[in-house]
Write a protein that holds these residues in place. Structure first.
Motif, mmCIF file in Angstrom:
data_model
loop_
_atom_site.group_PDB
_atom_site.id
_atom_site.type_symbol
_atom_site.label_atom_id
_atom_site.label_comp_id
_atom_site.label_asym_id
_atom_site.label_seq_id
_atom_site.Cartn_x
_atom_site.Cartn_y
_atom_site.Cartn_z
ATOM 1 N N ASP A 190 0.841 -1.200 0.000
ATOM 2 C CA ASP A 190 0.000 0.000 0.000
ATOM 3 C C ASP A 190 0.876 1.249 0.000
ATOM 4 O OD1 ASP A 190 -3.187 0.481 0.682
ATOM 5 O OD2 ASP A 190 -1.923 2.176 1.190
ATOM 6 N N ARG A 191 0.436 2.270 -0.700
ATOM 7 C CA ARG A 191 1.212 3.501 -0.792
ATOM 8 C C ARG A 191 1.163 4.292 0.500
ATOM 9 N NH1 ARG A 191 0.005 8.866 -2.420
ATOM 10 N NH2 ARG A 191 1.770 9.913 -3.422
ATOM 11 N N ASN A 192 0.079 4.188 1.257
ATOM 12 C CA ASN A 192 -0.117 4.985 2.469
ATOM 13 C C ASN A 192 0.428 4.243 3.673
ATOM 14 O OD1 ASN A 192 -1.897 5.873 4.928
ATOM 15 N ND2 ASN A 192 -2.100 7.513 3.425
ATOM 16 N N ILE A 193 1.245 4.919 4.463
ATOM 17 C CA ILE A 193 1.873 4.265 5.607
ATOM 18 C C ILE A 193 0.845 3.862 6.655
ATOM 19 C CG2 ILE A 193 2.363 6.499 6.673
ATOM 20 C CD1 ILE A 193 4.819 5.277 7.954
ATOM 21 N N ASN A 194 -0.204 4.655 6.827
ATOM 22 C CA ASN A 194 -1.226 4.313 7.815
ATOM 23 C C ASN A 194 -1.962 3.032 7.427
ATOM 24 O OD1 ASN A 194 -0.681 6.588 9.407
ATOM 25 N ND2 ASN A 194 -2.005 7.869 8.149
ATOM 26 N N CYS A 195 -2.213 2.856 6.134
ATOM 27 C CA CYS A 195 -2.876 1.633 5.680
ATOM 28 C C CYS A 195 -1.964 0.422 5.859
ATOM 29 C CB CYS A 195 -3.294 1.780 4.219
ATOM 30 S SG CYS A 195 -4.557 3.036 3.924
ATOM 31 N N ARG A 196 -0.682 0.604 5.564
ATOM 32 C CA ARG A 196 0.236 -0.518 5.760
ATOM 33 C C ARG A 196 0.290 -0.930 7.222
ATOM 34 N NH1 ARG A 196 3.652 2.686 2.561
ATOM 35 N NH2 ARG A 196 5.110 2.978 4.284
ATOM 36 N N TRP A 229 -0.636 5.565 -10.706
ATOM 37 C CA TRP A 229 -0.452 6.952 -11.141
ATOM 38 C C TRP A 229 0.822 7.572 -10.587
ATOM 39 C CZ3 TRP A 229 -0.147 10.647 -7.351
ATOM 40 C CH2 TRP A 229 -0.623 10.281 -6.087
ATOM 41 N N ASP A 230 1.328 7.067 -9.467
ATOM 42 C CA ASP A 230 2.548 7.599 -8.862
ATOM 43 C C ASP A 230 3.761 6.903 -9.478
ATOM 44 O OD1 ASP A 230 4.555 8.586 -7.320
ATOM 45 O OD2 ASP A 230 3.647 8.133 -5.389
ATOM 46 N N GLY A 231 4.637 7.689 -10.117
ATOM 47 C CA GLY A 231 5.805 7.106 -10.764
ATOM 48 C C GLY A 231 6.736 6.397 -9.799
ATOM 49 N N ALA A 232 6.852 6.896 -8.562
ATOM 50 C CA ALA A 232 7.722 6.241 -7.583
ATOM 51 C C ALA A 232 7.226 4.833 -7.260
ATOM 52 C CB ALA A 232 7.794 7.080 -6.313
ATOM 53 N N ILE A 233 5.906 4.658 -7.208
ATOM 54 C CA ILE A 233 5.348 3.331 -6.939
ATOM 55 C C ILE A 233 5.628 2.400 -8.115
ATOM 56 C CG2 ILE A 233 3.204 2.053 -6.558
ATOM 57 C CD1 ILE A 233 4.116 3.614 -4.150
ATOM 58 N N THR A 280 8.637 -2.347 -10.168
ATOM 59 C CA THR A 280 9.537 -3.058 -11.079
ATOM 60 C C THR A 280 10.703 -3.677 -10.321
ATOM 61 O OG1 THR A 280 10.765 -1.006 -11.529
ATOM 62 C CG2 THR A 280 8.915 -1.533 -12.973
ATOM 63 N N LYS A 281 11.213 -2.966 -9.329
ATOM 64 C CA LYS A 281 12.300 -3.535 -8.523
ATOM 65 C C LYS A 281 11.805 -4.722 -7.705
ATOM 66 C CE LYS A 281 14.742 0.884 -8.157
ATOM 67 N NZ LYS A 281 15.189 1.962 -7.241
#
Length: 1184
Positions: free
Chosen positions: A514-520, A588-592, A597-598
């Motif tokens: 998950d992108r959001n730390i609170n959700c993780r 949509w977030d390029g960092a994600i 891919t890594k």
């Protein structure tokens, strides 16, 4: 409270800090008891002084606020504190100021301990009713300063309403000779109820303390109106008045909104605490009025929330207060039973007995039609835009459903499930999750519904919708985790057994990806509780340990490390990969996308066949699709997976072609051509959004395919790739930060030996980006391409840096050139590699670059070059020391270490830390050992090996204590003092403070050593002379000199007349008199005033210079000179004749030195006569 070292986990040196933290966070009792008693006892003496009273209140609040987290510690002391304050309040002789001050103290206690506990301490006997009413009647409702008094009195009055006697008994004789002389107690309290609800200044109170005031003014109505004697006479009238207030309220102003909120709050509390039989007859009328008011459409979230609360209370009033017999009841909730081996056999489930069937038949009664309206309102509330409203509606759904028959309850569940439609907003999804959690927690969601519910929760766990520049859905995913937690507590393990793997996989995916730390973190915690309560979580102990609350805090750790560990369990491998392919590769977030891919690269060894046969073909199709984000992520993923498969094949002594099908190989090769056909990679589109994403992605793919040794030798695609790389290099810095030089150039694809010439030509380009790209490309060319071409490449880099530094432009290109030096300089022959014939030239180039101080509108941009030069120096020095230490001359090593010492003494924290760390690394490096380091033994004593980790170079308070010790080493003194000059005389306060403190500490240590002090002054003069026209150094150096003179650093030298140090300093400062830099001239003034302490004829020369500056062309200089001279004459009273000293001081202070030069020159000449200095003669300009 004492904890052992083992318990705290702190070493011996950290015990004091740990104890301090424990004492601060965990209080053992009310330690301020005596102070509080004294403070309260002083109220009769200080109440008349507003300032003293305000100070006492503030001090009491500070004491109370310490116990916000542990209010129970106040309980043993609440009684005597309350009694002391009430004694002042009950005293009829207490002045109003003491009366209100006492209530402020009572409010402070109530705020911390909570009104529900505190109000029980208030006296509530029969004898207290009349006094409280009298005190309330004396209050001014419009007085905003005494709102605490009215708040506490209303709270007190609500306690007195608990007396079990009829209030009419307290009235006594209300009539005398037929004339009414006294209002009944019941009427008076009723008036205060209405006053508390509709107080005009209610707005101010709620803005100050919203929660407590709402609770207080709703406490009084329900406690009073639910009394048997009051409800018979006034309940109907009070409800009529409330409904009238609701219908007449316009809601246009804030006061009207607060009034309406108070009425709704009171009604909700009445229907919550009142008896159902008393309020059932009024419920339909109240519901009808609420529908007419249409509060669900209000713009105020507070009104919508209380509207939902009141609606659900009305719904509970319509239904009989009985628990549904059909609800699911889990028989055993023992954690020990869940974790035991035989928990499945021992678990108890809900059984249908004759008794429960009888209860169900008894509850089979007609449901009022109004309940449908109530449920409809609650379902609408689930979709509200505010979380508090949705949460209240969810709880209402759970409460109302618990009183419905099974069939109707199932209809409600179906309506809740309708919220999980992709046509609904994220608010509806969130509200639906909250409602399902409430239903499950209360046992109202039967196991038969799990087949419908679980798939929807799985979708909610991955709900993420882009909206504008961000996304929505994090609250939905968090609520879905809450649903999973409620299910794990509500259901028996065998009920959830068919869904355990599905739920576990979804929770793990959320916890890791998950992108959001609170959700993780929410998912991680829910995994822990699900494992505890269910005991059937696959590999629960291992996963809970690896993906705990803190481990999932770093998203890189989640994607790259934790995911690999979890994927090692076959139950989760494919589900994690499928999630990355379906949900994250097109995020949509390029960092994600990059992290995805890594992660796929790291997960490939867990399922190589699945990746090669299923995932890679799917990605190849997406890589040439329409969606830009999907195409970008898929291209990157294709390269990463291919390279990972190559590594897997290499470990098994196979080739990558054995794992990847020929069709996939052709598809990988044709990605470039297919993307180019869309025009994204053309020159006209390279700066657009599509080109900014596609070009780095294609370059990354080229790199990975080259590293994977794909069979593309002599293929025409190589030419296309080379063309793309060359064109991308020209615009390298316009692409995202993820583009690195190793993405741009890969040695496996080059077939043309002369390609480096194009990059050498690029170094001469007038375009900055072309120079930068060419420099970076030359630095990462493969070894076979630069063989026998080192002189040409290095010469091109050096020439470009030299020319651009003189012109003051192309700083970024110089930075990239310096970085590239490391890549083109391995050890070996002169024309191929670094050797004894070219090492001096290479080091000279880097040492020259380390002195790049170019500035522009962005600031000190030369720091980029200096940092790159320091890094390259470290790498090349270690490389040469390892392979051929004999080619490192003592002069080269000395120059390098001195330059690093200078950078480690300068003012920029970041670059100082970079230089300091490199300095220590070279000093302490053992494999290899750097030879010829000057004063190595002394350096090792100054910087012991533990300073590598303990010394924080970013902190001026730590760094300068060490760096100033280098001033005692002759080889380092010049460069260290040069760097310190900029720090001590700089404008950064913290840096200047700590650096000057450390410098003066060193100078104090050599005060009695004439030779050391003389050597220091000679070095200082040499720096001044060498940088006389360099404002970057000369201005802070002059400021440092003024501080030295002010601190009597040269006191031992001042006793000698016309000391050479003073003469030399004066001569250097005189050369700056024609400067137009105001800061430099002002710094010279400070130095002149400090030099006045030297004796001899030089003093007259210093005074002459100061007097000349009194007629300077700049008014600010004249004003500064007069002020500094005034202070100088007061400090050194032997400068002027005592007979004229007072006149000189008066003239300096009274003259307007900013006025015209003619007037100023006359006053200046008068000063010259008094001080015995020849008048300066103006120079006449000769015109031809």
């Amino acid at each position: 409270m004492d904890l052992s070292e083992a318990e705290t986990g702190c070493p011996e040196g950290g015990e004091e800090e740990a104890d301090a933290i424990i004492k601060t966070c965990v209080l053992g009792g009310f330690s301020e008891s005596s102070e509080t008693r004294t403070l309260i006892g002083s109220l009769p003496e200080i109440h008349e002084d507003d300032r003293a009273g305000e100070f006492a209140v503030q001090k009491f609040r500070v004491i109370m606020d310490r116990y916000q987290d542990q209010p129970h510690l106040l309980d043993p002391h609440l009684e005597w504190v309350t009694n002391m304050l009430l004694s002042f309040i009950r005293n009829e002789n207490s002045p109003p100021s003491l009366f209100h001050l006492s209530f402020q103290f009572l409010y402070g206690i109530c705020k911390v301990r909570g009104y529900k506990v505190f109000m029980q301490l208030l006296p509530h006997e029969v004898s207290d009713v009349h006094p409280v009413l009298e005190m309330i009647s004396r209050q001014d409702p419009k007085d905003l300063k005494t709102w605490e008094t009215r708040y506490m009195l209303l709270l007190w009055l609500s306690m007195t309403c608990l007396i079990p006697f009829d209030l009419s008994r307290l009235d006594g004789h209300l009539e005398s000779e037929g004339v009414r002389i006294k209002e009944p107690v019941m009427e008076r309290i009723l008036g205060n109820v209405a006053l508390g609800i509709c107080l005009p200044c209610r707005l101010v109170f709620i803005l100050i303390k919203p929660l407590i005031f709402l609770l207080s003014d709703s406490t009084l109505p329900y406690r009073f109106m639910t009394r048997p004697d009051v409800k018979q006479k006034h309940l109907g009238c009070f409800l009529d008045w409330s409904l009238t207030s609701i219908s007449q309220s316009s809601g246009d102003s804030m006061i009207e909104i607060r009034k309406l909120d108070g009425v709704l709050q009171s009604l909700a509390t009445l229907f919550k605490h009142g008896k159902r039989d008393d309020f059932l007859q009024y419920a339909p009328i109240v519901l009808c009025n609420l529908e007419e008011k249409r509060l669900s459409e209000s713009s105020e979230a507070m009104l919508r929330k209380i509207h939902i609360k009141l609606i659900q209370r009305l719904g509970l009033t319509f239904l009989k207060p009985r628990l549904a017999a059909w609800r699911y009841e889990r028989g055993s909730r023992s954690l020990a039973a869940n974790l035991s081996v035989s928990h499945t056999a021992a678990a108890l489930t809900a059984a249908v007995t004759p008794e429960t069937e009888t209860r169900e038949q008894e509850e089979d009664y007609d449901i009022p039609e109004e309940v449908e309206t109530v449920i409809e309102h609650l379902l609408v509330g689930l979709k509200d835009k505010e979380t508090v409203v949705r949460w209240s509606a969810a709880k209402g759904i759970g409460r109302v459903t618990g009183r419905l028959p099974k069939e109707l309850a199932d209809d409600v569940v179906g309506s809740v499930l309708d919220c999980f439609s992709f046509q609904e907003t994220d608010n509806a999804w969130h509200g639906g999750c909250l409602a399902l959690a409430e239903l499950g927690r209360r046992g109202l969601l039967l196991p038969s519904r799990l087949t419908d519910v679980v798939p929807l929760i799985m979708k909610a766990l991955t709900y993420d919708e882009k909206r504008g520049a961000c996304s929505v859905g994090s609250n939905v995913r968090d609520a879905a985790c809450y649903v999973c937690w409620s299910f794990s507590r509500a259901y028996d393990p065998k009920e959830l057994q068919p869904f355990v793997t599905q739920i576990a996989s979804a929770l793990l995916i959320t916890a890791v990806f998950d992108r959001n730390i609170n959700c993780r973190r929410a998912a991680s915690v829910k995994i822990f509780y699900a494992f505890l309560h269910q005991g059937t979580f696959p590999h629960g102990i291992d996963i809970v340990t690896a993906a705990d609350y803190f481990a999932v805090g770093m998203i890189n750790n989640c994607y790259l490390n934790i995911s690999v560990f979890i994927a090692g369990f076959p139950e989760y491998t494919k589900s994690m990969v499928e999630h990355l392919i379906s949900r994250k590769i097109n995020h949509w977030d390029g960092a994600i996308r990059l992290l995805t891919t890594k992660a796929l690269h790291n997960l490939t060894p867990q399922a190589p066949d699945y990746m090669a046969t299923t995932v890679l073909p799917q990605l190849l199709t997406t890589a040439v699709g329409v969606d830009l984000h999907s195409r970008h992520g898929a291209i990157l993923a294709c390269g990463e997976i291919t390279y990972a498969l190559y590594k897997v094949a290499l470990e098994n002594n196979r080739t990558v072609m054995d794992l990847i099908s020929p069709e996939c190989v052709d598809a990988l090769k044709n990605i470039h051509n297919l993307v180019s056909e869309r025009g994204v990679l053309s020159n006209t589109c390279c700066l657009g959004f599509g080109g900014a994403l596609m070009r780095p992605a294609i370059c990354s793919l080229i790199e990975k395919l080259s590293l994977s040794k794909m069979p593309f030798k002599n293929d025409p695609i190589i030419t296309a790739w080379q063309s793309l790389i060359d064109d991308t290099i020209k615009n390298l810095h316009l692409f995202s930060s993820g583009v690195k030089e190793d993405f741009i150039v890969s040695g496996r694809i080059y077939q043309y030996v002369q390609v480096y010439k194009a990059y050498l030509e690029g170094l001469k380009s007038p375009q900055l980006l072309t120079r930068c790209g060419s420099a970076r490309a030359l630095g990462c060319l493969p070894r076979f391409m630069i063989q026998s071409k080192l002189k040409q490449i290095f010469g091109g880099l050096e020439q470009m840096c030299t020319v651009s530094q003189k012109e003051g432009n192309f700083t970024e290109a110089r930075r990239d050139s310096v970085r590239s030096v490391t890549g083109v300089c391995p050890h070996g022959s002169p024309d191929s590699v670094l050797c004894s014939e070219n090492v001096v030239k290479v080091f000279g180039f880097l040492l020259c670059s380390i002195n790049d101080y170019t500035t522009d509108s962005r600031g000190d941009i030369g720091a980029w070059v200096r940092k790159a030069a320091m890094t390259s120096l470290q790498e090349i020095t270690l490389m040469v020391s390892s392979s051929a230490p004999e080619i490192l001359s003592p002069h080269l090593v000395k120059s390098m270490m001195c330059c690093l010492a200078q950078q480690a003494a300068e003012q920029n924290d970041h670059y100082r830390a970079h230089a300091g760390n490199i300095f220590l690394h070279l000093l302490h490096n053992t494999e290899p050992v750097v030879p010829h380091i000057p004063h190595k033994e002394e350096l090792l004593s100054i910087f012991p090996v533990e300073t590598i980790t303990s010394l924080n170079w970013n902190a001026p308070s730590q760094a300068f204590k060490y760096i100033t010790q280098l001033l005692g080493l002759p080889e380092y003194q010049y460069h260290t003092l040069l760097g310190l000059s900029v720090s001590v005389g700089g404008i950064t306060e913290s840096t200047a403070h700590h650096s000057s403190q450390s410098l003066f500490a060193f100078l104090n240590g050599i005060q009695k050593d004439i030779d050391a002090l003389t050597q220091f002054t000679q070095t200082l003069l040499r720096i001044f002379k060498n940088n006389l026209q360099n404002d970057r150094v000369s201005v802070p150096l002059l400021m440092m000199l003024s501080q030295m003179l002010a601190n009597n650093v040269f006191e031992i030298l001042t006793t000698q007349e016309n000391h050479q140090v003073c003469v030399d300093l004066l001569g250097l400062c005189k050369e700056l008199r024609k400067s137009r830099n105001v800061a430099k001239i002002r710094a010279c003034i400070y130095v002149y005033c400090g030099l006045i302490q030297f004796e001899g004829d030089v003093r007259k020369k210093v005074l002459s210079q100061l007097l000349m500056l009194l007629c300077h062309a700049f008014p600010i200089i004249r004003k500064t000179t007069s002020g500094e001279m005034y202070e100088m004459l007061l400090t050194y009273n032997d400068v002027a004749d005592p007979d004229v000293l007072e006149d000189v001081l008066n003239l300096l202070s009274d003259t307007q030195w900013e006025s015209d030069l003619a007037t100023v020159r006359e006053r200046r000449n008068q000063l010259c006569d008094w001080l015995g200095v020849p008048r300066p003669r103006p120079i006449t300009k000769v015109t031809i």
